[in-house]
Design a protein around this motif. Structure first.
Motif, mmCIF file in Angstrom:
data_model
loop_
_atom_site.group_PDB
_atom_site.id
_atom_site.type_symbol
_atom_site.label_atom_id
_atom_site.label_comp_id
_atom_site.label_asym_id
_atom_site.label_seq_id
_atom_site.Cartn_x
_atom_site.Cartn_y
_atom_site.Cartn_z
ATOM 1 N N ALA A 2 6.635 2.792 7.286
ATOM 2 C CA ALA A 2 5.901 2.261 6.218
ATOM 3 C C ALA A 2 6.810 1.886 5.058
ATOM 4 O O ALA A 2 7.892 2.604 4.979
ATOM 5 C CB ALA A 2 4.811 3.145 5.817
ATOM 6 N N ILE A 3 6.419 1.088 3.893
ATOM 7 C CA ILE A 3 7.222 0.507 3.121
ATOM 8 C C ILE A 3 6.240 0.534 1.897
ATOM 9 O O ILE A 3 5.249 0.011 1.859
ATOM 10 C CB ILE A 3 8.077 -0.673 3.200
ATOM 11 C CG1 ILE A 3 9.051 -0.645 4.357
ATOM 12 C CG2 ILE A 3 8.894 -0.917 1.872
ATOM 13 C CD1 ILE A 3 9.839 -1.838 4.416
ATOM 14 N N ASP A 4 6.537 1.329 0.796
ATOM 15 C CA ASP A 4 5.647 1.527 -0.177
ATOM 16 C C ASP A 4 6.207 1.030 -1.600
ATOM 17 O O ASP A 4 7.239 1.682 -2.053
ATOM 18 C CB ASP A 4 5.324 2.878 -0.327
ATOM 19 C CG ASP A 4 3.986 3.351 -1.325
ATOM 20 O OD1 ASP A 4 3.186 2.333 -1.219
ATOM 21 O OD2 ASP A 4 4.001 4.093 -2.022
ATOM 22 N N PHE A 5 5.667 0.240 -2.394
ATOM 23 C CA PHE A 5 6.068 -0.291 -3.645
ATOM 24 C C PHE A 5 5.219 0.415 -4.783
ATOM 25 O O PHE A 5 4.124 0.480 -4.766
ATOM 26 C CB PHE A 5 6.223 -1.728 -3.859
ATOM 27 C CG PHE A 5 7.233 -2.546 -3.211
ATOM 28 C CD1 PHE A 5 7.243 -2.626 -1.521
ATOM 29 C CD2 PHE A 5 8.129 -3.332 -3.846
ATOM 30 C CE1 PHE A 5 7.942 -3.525 -1.070
ATOM 31 C CE2 PHE A 5 8.959 -3.752 -3.159
ATOM 32 C CZ PHE A 5 9.028 -3.895 -1.792
ATOM 33 N N LYS A 6 6.124 1.150 -5.784
ATOM 34 C CA LYS A 6 5.307 1.767 -6.952
ATOM 35 C C LYS A 6 5.979 1.060 -8.370
ATOM 36 O O LYS A 6 7.335 1.427 -8.538
ATOM 37 C CB LYS A 6 5.536 3.323 -6.874
ATOM 38 C CG LYS A 6 4.596 3.792 -5.887
ATOM 39 C CD LYS A 6 3.897 5.105 -6.413
ATOM 40 C CE LYS A 6 2.830 5.612 -5.573
ATOM 41 N NZ LYS A 6 2.875 5.496 -4.028
ATOM 42 N N GLN A 7 5.088 0.505 -8.869
ATOM 43 C CA GLN A 7 5.406 -0.131 -10.303
ATOM 44 C C GLN A 7 6.909 -0.518 -10.434
ATOM 45 O O GLN A 7 7.445 -0.460 -11.070
ATOM 46 C CB GLN A 7 5.220 1.213 -11.222
ATOM 47 C CG GLN A 7 4.094 1.830 -11.429
ATOM 48 C CD GLN A 7 4.070 2.857 -12.305
ATOM 49 O OE1 GLN A 7 4.937 3.922 -12.451
ATOM 50 N NE2 GLN A 7 2.873 2.883 -13.166
ATOM 51 N N VAL A 8 7.188 -1.524 -9.361
ATOM 52 C CA VAL A 8 8.412 -2.201 -9.119
ATOM 53 C C VAL A 8 8.378 -3.326 -9.847
ATOM 54 O O VAL A 8 7.529 -4.478 -10.053
ATOM 55 C CB VAL A 8 8.544 -2.393 -7.763
ATOM 56 C CG1 VAL A 8 9.968 -3.348 -7.643
ATOM 57 C CG2 VAL A 8 9.008 -1.260 -6.738
ATOM 58 N N ASP A 25 5.536 -5.407 -11.969
ATOM 59 C CA ASP A 25 4.323 -4.036 -11.598
ATOM 60 C C ASP A 25 3.817 -4.350 -10.065
ATOM 61 O O ASP A 25 2.670 -4.341 -9.940
ATOM 62 C CB ASP A 25 3.364 -4.214 -12.652
ATOM 63 C CG ASP A 25 2.461 -2.825 -12.469
ATOM 64 O OD1 ASP A 25 2.983 -1.991 -12.104
ATOM 65 O OD2 ASP A 25 1.302 -3.062 -12.843
ATOM 66 N N ILE A 26 4.843 -4.447 -9.287
ATOM 67 C CA ILE A 26 4.470 -4.368 -7.713
ATOM 68 C C ILE A 26 3.789 -2.964 -7.157
ATOM 69 O O ILE A 26 4.821 -1.953 -7.385
ATOM 70 C CB ILE A 26 5.595 -5.078 -6.845
ATOM 71 C CG1 ILE A 26 5.960 -6.259 -7.430
ATOM 72 C CG2 ILE A 26 5.168 -5.111 -5.407
ATOM 73 C CD1 ILE A 26 5.137 -7.346 -7.261
ATOM 74 N N ASN A 27 2.694 -2.919 -6.862
ATOM 75 C CA ASN A 27 2.209 -1.663 -6.093
ATOM 76 C C ASN A 27 1.570 -2.046 -5.020
ATOM 77 O O ASN A 27 0.350 -2.627 -4.855
ATOM 78 C CB ASN A 27 1.166 -1.114 -6.958
ATOM 79 C CG ASN A 27 1.447 -0.433 -8.335
ATOM 80 O OD1 ASN A 27 2.320 0.639 -8.665
ATOM 81 N ND2 ASN A 27 1.599 -1.215 -9.555
ATOM 82 N N VAL A 28 2.412 -1.867 -3.894
ATOM 83 C CA VAL A 28 1.731 -2.443 -2.526
ATOM 84 C C VAL A 28 2.382 -1.557 -1.504
ATOM 85 O O VAL A 28 3.407 -1.055 -1.546
ATOM 86 C CB VAL A 28 1.961 -4.063 -2.402
ATOM 87 C CG1 VAL A 28 3.566 -4.196 -2.019
ATOM 88 C CG2 VAL A 28 1.350 -4.647 -1.772
#
Ligand SMILES: Nc1ncnc2c1ncn2[C@@H]1O[C@H](COP(=O)(O)OP(=O)(O)OP(=O)(O)O)[C@@H](O)[C@H]1O
Length: 295
Positions: A2-8, A25-28
């Motif tokens: 899995a790959i997880d973006f937090k507040q990018v 603000d990428i959260n995905v």
């Protein structure tokens, strides 16, 4: 994986007059084992997000978690090698990156660069060539003597030779004819299952999203504006128009039928789904099964 973006957030050339904010603000999450399509009109940030999947770009702020690895703005470039082994990116027109004198050497280059012996890397190359549907007789040929479609498969074999867990495909069928496109997409679907890959597909082809993806991320102006199944994404044509996106051909056709009074629930996304829905709705006479007055 899995790959997880937090507040990018990501800005090109920050702190200069040329600074361009490309992600906000990428959260995905790209779920492990998913076939995720990344869609959005030109300039929406797809390529920028894609380059965060193996830390080719690092976030300006926020974190990207790739498997077990957490990438932050200050992560050093030094120890990213093993991460890049796990995430294989097939960039647009990958055949342009072929350079060795034989197909075998080109495919073996990546593993050798990671310390695999030449003999083992060449064995892997032979396996990978078969995996992308090419004959072993091509191994000793120059990659530059091959057809465009074959060259692209050799380049993909080179990415697979690293045995990635995530395969990222950036418009992988660009420039191919319709049959070549179909063959290529079918190959990725097969590889996904055979190699247990997580696939991320960047595409403008809504038919491919409908036919192959099980998860969709929609981007607009550097933001993720929607995520969900293809069914959920394509059920609102008006919303798609507002985000400069189209419908799969089959869905557009079903919408025309609906405008004439037919009903579909859910609206079909693929030819198979449309055919099945029509068979249910049309009278038996439409299939030559009607009883005639003579009987
Ligand atoms: N190397 C760069 N330097 C500065 N700005 C860039 C760079 N690459 C992209 N951009 C800008 O970042 C924003 C997002 O671009 P990106 O290429 O990620 O979009 P995209 O959705 O992949 O577009 P396309 O579908 O055309 O490939 C755009 O405004 C673009 O002009």
């Amino acid at each position: 994986m899995a790959i997880d973006f937090k507040q990018v957030d990501f800005t090109y050339q920050p702190g200069t007059p040329f600074a361009t904010k490309a992600l906000t603000d990428i959260n995905v999450t790209i779920p492990d084992g998913s076939y995720t399509a990344l869609i959005g009109h030109t300039g929406s940030g797809k390529s920028t997000l894609l380059q965060h999947l193996d830390a080719l770009l690092k976030p300006t702020s926020g974190t990207v978690t790739i498997g077990e690895r957490v990438i932050t703005p200050t992560t050093s470039n030094k120890d990213l090698k093993s991460l890049r082994q796990h995430v294989g990116i097939v960039f647009q027109f990958p055949e342009n990156q072929l350079f060795e004198e034989t197909v075998a050497k080109d495919i073996a280059f990546g593993p050798q660069n990671f310390g695999v012996s030449e003999a083992d890397a060449l064995k892997t190359a032979a396996k990978m060539l078969a995996l992308v549907g090419l004959d072993a007789s091509l191994l000793e040929r120059s990659p530059f003597d091959l057809s465009g479609g074959q060259m692209r498969r050799v380049a993909i074999a080179g990415v697979l030779a690293m045995q990635p867990k995530v395969l990222v495909l950036d418009e992988p069928t660009a420039g191919l004819d319709p049959q070549g496109r179909l063959d290529m997409m079918e190959m990725f679907a097969r590889l996904r299952h055979e190699q247990h890959l997580t696939v991320v597909l960047v595409t403008h082809q809504m038919d491919d999203v409908a036919n192959y993806a099980d998860h969709v991320i929609v981007m607009d102006q550097g933001r993720v504006v929607k995520t969900g199944t293809p069914q959920a994404i394509f059920k609102d044509p008006q919303w798609l128009v507002e985000h400069q996106l189209g419908l799969p051909k089959t869905t557009a056709f079903a919408q025309q039928l609906m405008a004439k009074g037919m009903q579909f629930d859910p609206v079909p996304l693929t030819e198979d789904q449309l055919a099945a829905a029509l068979v249910q709705q049309l009278p038996a006479s439409a299939f030559g099964g009607a009883t005639t007055h003579d009987e």
